[in-house]
Design a protein around this motif. Sequence first.
Motif, PDB file in Angstrom:
ATOM      1  N   GLY A  54       0.796  -1.220   0.000  1.00 35.19           N
ATOM      2  CA  GLY A  54       0.000   0.000   0.000  1.00 35.19           C
ATOM      3  C   GLY A  54       0.830   1.271   0.000  1.00 35.19           C
ATOM      4  O   GLY A  54       0.289   2.371   0.080  1.00 35.19           O
ATOM      5  N   ASP A  55       2.148   1.127  -0.100  1.00 30.66           N
ATOM      6  CA  ASP A  55       3.033   2.290  -0.097  1.00 30.66           C
ATOM      7  C   ASP A  55       3.956   2.234  -1.324  1.00 30.66           C
ATOM      8  O   ASP A  55       5.125   1.856  -1.210  1.00 30.66           O
ATOM      9  CB  ASP A  55       3.865   2.315   1.186  1.00 30.66           C
ATOM     10  N   PRO A  56       3.466   2.620  -2.501  1.00 28.38           N
ATOM     11  CA  PRO A  56       4.300   2.511  -3.700  1.00 28.38           C
ATOM     12  C   PRO A  56       5.484   3.472  -3.704  1.00 28.38           C
ATOM     13  O   PRO A  56       6.433   3.273  -4.454  1.00 28.38           O
ATOM     14  CB  PRO A  56       3.329   2.840  -4.842  1.00 28.38           C
ATOM     15  N   ILE A  57       5.469   4.480  -2.854  1.00 25.38           N
ATOM     16  CA  ILE A  57       6.577   5.435  -2.803  1.00 25.38           C
ATOM     17  C   ILE A  57       7.875   4.739  -2.377  1.00 25.38           C
ATOM     18  O   ILE A  57       8.966   5.114  -2.795  1.00 25.38           O
ATOM     19  CB  ILE A  57       6.258   6.598  -1.831  1.00 25.38           C
ATOM     20  N   SER A  58       7.772   3.679  -1.570  1.00 25.60           N
ATOM     21  CA  SER A  58       8.966   2.990  -1.085  1.00 25.60           C
ATOM     22  C   SER A  58       9.491   1.943  -2.072  1.00 25.60           C
ATOM     23  O   SER A  58      10.532   1.343  -1.834  1.00 25.60           O
ATOM     24  CB  SER A  58       8.685   2.329   0.260  1.00 25.60           C
TER      25      SER A  58
END
Length: 184
Positions: free
Chosen positions: A138-142
Motif C-alpha cells: 500500500g506504499d508505492p513510494i517505497s
Amino acid sequence: AGGNGGGAIHSSTNLNHPVVNNRYLENIASTGGGLVIHADTQKRNVVANVDIVGNDGGGIAFIASTSAKIENSIVAFNGGVGVSADETSASEYFKLKYNNVHGNDENYDAPIAAIDLPGALDGCIDDDPLFTRFEKDGDPISDFLYLQAGSPSVDSGRTELAYRDTDGSTSDMGSYGGQDAESR
C-alpha cells in the motif's frame, strides 16, 4: 477506482498516444487495476516499457481494442489477471511481445490464452523480474523497480535498433528500458 482503470485509462484516442516508460503501482479497480486501454482500433496506444505491478483488479485490461499492443513491459504481482482482453480485443492483430508476465493471480485470461496466431506472444517470459525493492504494502513510494543484476528482464526486450536501451544494448523489459528510459 470504482470501475475500470485504477492507474489510468486511455480511451478512443484520435492521434498516436504511446504509453511509454510509465509505472502503475498498487492501484485498485474492478478491471485493469493498473491500466485500461479502451477502444484502440488503430494501434494508437502502444504500451511499451512499462511496469504494471502490485495492482488489485488485475494489471492491464484491453477493452474493445482490436489492435492492442504491449511490448517490453513487466506485468507482475497483480491481484487478478495480469493481462486481460475481451473477445473483441483478442483478435488477429493483438500483440504481446517481449513482456515478463509473472506472479499475478492469473497471468493471462481465457481470450488471450486461446490466441493461436504466429508471433502473438513472441519473446514473452514468466520469471521473477528481480526488482531492487518491491513490496505490495500500500506504499508505492517505497518501491524501486530498477532491475537487479541477473534479472531475466535485462536485455530481454526487442532487439531492433529502434527499441535499444540508451546505452545501445538490447532493451530491458520494464520502465527502465528502451530509448526513452530515464538515466539510472
